[in-house]
Write a protein that holds these residues in place. Sequence first.
Motif, mmCIF file in Angstrom:
data_model
loop_
_atom_site.group_PDB
_atom_site.id
_atom_site.type_symbol
_atom_site.label_atom_id
_atom_site.label_comp_id
_atom_site.label_asym_id
_atom_site.label_seq_id
_atom_site.Cartn_x
_atom_site.Cartn_y
_atom_site.Cartn_z
ATOM 1 N N ALA A 53 0.816 -1.218 0.000
ATOM 2 C CA ALA A 53 0.000 0.000 0.000
ATOM 3 C C ALA A 53 0.847 1.264 0.000
ATOM 4 C CB ALA A 53 -0.939 -0.002 1.199
ATOM 5 N N GLU A 54 2.094 1.171 0.453
ATOM 6 C CA GLU A 54 2.953 2.362 0.417
ATOM 7 C C GLU A 54 3.189 2.810 -1.017
ATOM 8 O OE1 GLU A 54 7.078 4.085 2.375
ATOM 9 O OE2 GLU A 54 7.104 2.133 1.406
ATOM 10 N N GLY A 55 3.074 1.876 -1.966
ATOM 11 C CA GLY A 55 3.240 2.256 -3.362
ATOM 12 C C GLY A 55 2.252 3.323 -3.802
ATOM 13 N N LEU A 56 1.056 3.324 -3.231
ATOM 14 C CA LEU A 56 0.059 4.342 -3.555
ATOM 15 C C LEU A 56 0.502 5.712 -3.055
ATOM 16 C CD1 LEU A 56 -3.084 2.247 -2.623
ATOM 17 C CD2 LEU A 56 -2.425 2.939 -4.948
ATOM 18 N N ILE A 57 1.207 5.731 -1.934
ATOM 19 C CA ILE A 57 1.707 6.996 -1.379
ATOM 20 C C ILE A 57 2.912 7.479 -2.176
ATOM 21 C CG2 ILE A 57 2.644 8.106 0.684
ATOM 22 C CD1 ILE A 57 1.146 5.965 2.341
ATOM 23 N N ILE A 58 3.841 6.552 -2.466
ATOM 24 C CA ILE A 58 5.014 6.913 -3.278
ATOM 25 C C ILE A 58 4.587 7.427 -4.642
ATOM 26 C CG2 ILE A 58 7.068 5.967 -4.430
ATOM 27 C CD1 ILE A 58 7.289 3.988 -2.068
ATOM 28 N N PRO A 61 -4.570 6.907 -2.704
ATOM 29 C CA PRO A 61 -3.411 7.378 -1.937
ATOM 30 C C PRO A 61 -3.775 7.914 -0.552
ATOM 31 C CG PRO A 61 -3.234 8.097 -4.208
ATOM 32 C CD PRO A 61 -4.615 7.530 -4.043
ATOM 33 N N GLN A 62 -4.881 8.646 -0.463
ATOM 34 C CA GLN A 62 -5.290 9.187 0.830
ATOM 35 C C GLN A 62 -5.714 8.078 1.782
ATOM 36 O OE1 GLN A 62 -4.893 12.467 1.591
ATOM 37 N NE2 GLN A 62 -5.335 11.789 3.686
ATOM 38 N N ILE A 63 -6.402 7.069 1.256
ATOM 39 C CA ILE A 63 -6.775 5.929 2.092
ATOM 40 C C ILE A 63 -5.525 5.235 2.620
ATOM 41 C CG2 ILE A 63 -7.800 3.609 2.022
ATOM 42 C CD1 ILE A 63 -9.954 4.750 0.174
ATOM 43 N N ALA A 64 -4.535 5.059 1.753
ATOM 44 C CA ALA A 64 -3.278 4.407 2.172
ATOM 45 C C ALA A 64 -2.576 5.209 3.262
ATOM 46 C CB ALA A 64 -2.370 4.227 0.967
ATOM 47 N N LYS A 65 -2.659 6.517 3.190
ATOM 48 C CA LYS A 65 -2.032 7.370 4.212
ATOM 49 C C LYS A 65 -2.700 7.217 5.579
ATOM 50 C CE LYS A 65 -0.499 11.132 1.163
ATOM 51 N NZ LYS A 65 -0.696 12.557 0.803
ATOM 52 N N ASN A 66 -3.965 6.861 5.582
ATOM 53 C CA ASN A 66 -4.729 6.836 6.829
ATOM 54 C C ASN A 66 -4.801 5.471 7.494
ATOM 55 O OD1 ASN A 66 -5.338 9.592 6.763
ATOM 56 N ND2 ASN A 66 -7.148 9.269 5.480
ATOM 57 N N ILE A 67 -4.285 4.411 6.850
ATOM 58 C CA ILE A 67 -4.311 3.097 7.492
ATOM 59 C C ILE A 67 -3.119 2.966 8.441
ATOM 60 C CG2 ILE A 67 -5.564 2.018 5.587
ATOM 61 C CD1 ILE A 67 -2.954 0.772 4.666
ATOM 62 N N ASN A 117 -8.232 -2.336 0.782
ATOM 63 C CA ASN A 117 -9.422 -2.983 0.222
ATOM 64 C C ASN A 117 -10.571 -3.005 1.224
ATOM 65 O OD1 ASN A 117 -8.033 -3.495 -2.161
ATOM 66 N ND2 ASN A 117 -7.333 -5.510 -1.483
ATOM 67 N N ASN A 118 -10.245 -3.258 2.493
ATOM 68 C CA ASN A 118 -11.298 -3.282 3.520
ATOM 69 C C ASN A 118 -11.914 -1.914 3.745
ATOM 70 O OD1 ASN A 118 -11.871 -5.923 4.510
ATOM 71 N ND2 ASN A 118 -9.831 -6.013 5.409
ATOM 72 N N TYR A 166 -12.386 0.338 1.361
ATOM 73 C CA TYR A 166 -13.357 0.465 0.267
ATOM 74 C C TYR A 166 -14.591 -0.406 0.536
ATOM 75 C CZ TYR A 166 -10.421 3.204 -2.929
ATOM 76 O OH TYR A 166 -9.699 4.214 -3.529
ATOM 77 N N LEU A 167 -14.371 -1.593 1.102
ATOM 78 C CA LEU A 167 -15.492 -2.474 1.442
ATOM 79 C C LEU A 167 -16.398 -1.808 2.472
ATOM 80 C CD1 LEU A 167 -16.910 -5.240 1.313
ATOM 81 C CD2 LEU A 167 -15.282 -6.051 3.026
ATOM 82 N N LYS A 168 -15.788 -1.185 3.472
ATOM 83 C CA LYS A 168 -16.550 -0.503 4.520
ATOM 84 C C LYS A 168 -17.394 0.631 3.937
ATOM 85 C CE LYS A 168 -14.584 2.197 7.673
ATOM 86 N NZ LYS A 168 -13.720 2.602 8.840
ATOM 87 N N ARG A 169 -16.884 1.257 2.896
ATOM 88 C CA ARG A 169 -17.605 2.354 2.247
ATOM 89 C C ARG A 169 -18.648 1.862 1.248
ATOM 90 N NH1 ARG A 169 -12.853 6.869 0.859
ATOM 91 N NH2 ARG A 169 -11.902 6.929 2.932
#
Length: 290
Positions: A87-92, A185-191, A205-206, A208-211
């Motif tokens: 998931a860090e790849g989304l931030i990078i 990217p923002q979701i990845a920053k907040n996990i 992924n979870n 997005y599932l929650k949403r």
Amino acid sequence: MKAILMAGGSGTRLYPITYAVNKHLLPIYDKPMIYYSLSIPMLAGIRDILIISDPYSLDSYKKLFGDGSQWGLHIEYAAQRKPKGIAEGLIIGENFLDGDSVCMVLGDNILYGHDFPSILKEARENIENNKYGAVVFGYYVKDPERYGIVEFDSNDNPTSIVEKPKKPKSNYAVIGVYFYDSNAPQIAKNIEPSWRNELEITDVNNEYLKRGKLKVIKLGRGFAWLDTGTYDSLIEASIFVKTLEERMGLKISCPEEIAYRKGFISKEQLKKLGNELSNTSYGKYLLNLI
């Protein structure tokens, strides 16, 4: 939509053959492993691609791909300095994405199946038409305790994703191809980092599932998802590709062919690529396409 290929990692399970060579550059029959994952966004019609790897391997990827223009692509590169999770790849890659949606692919994914381009097109359209925020793929496995496993309700809607469950609630593993909207990217920053101190893609992924924004497409019996994590599996993957290519007379995950058939490059450009490899069976195959 743009793409991110995650091609880092130390490949310790494959030592000593990965002491000096990045795992994703190892051969699977007649092509480097990463050709197979690069082909996935290409088949989805994506031409802007970011390759993320460890700092020591980036020069090898630059030598292999350059800027991607020979295949009608635009390829950039970025370093993941420590293994802090997929998931860090989304931030990078946030600046590279620049607010666009993304197809993220793990560099060791080898997939083969009937009508795969149409399935990828469906996933991309689901994101770009805002029908879902995330589209992932479920593949039936016999050993679900090894993977991130999806649970479904009676209508085939996902209800949970659990990483390496002790008591799996299905046999469908989430494989390493993910389509996300611009919120990723923002979701990845907040996990929060996991017990491994990594940002887990399952947590993205979870979220997005929650949403209520996650779609899981099941890949049927006609699909092969090949492992490349052991010595034996490397050989088995090569034999699989070799057998199919020799039977059909067609290559699997050939970026030059995909680029030509997608209209990314012209017949003259393909001929030039073929002539550069004309003393090999690979080059002769490219020339025969013309």
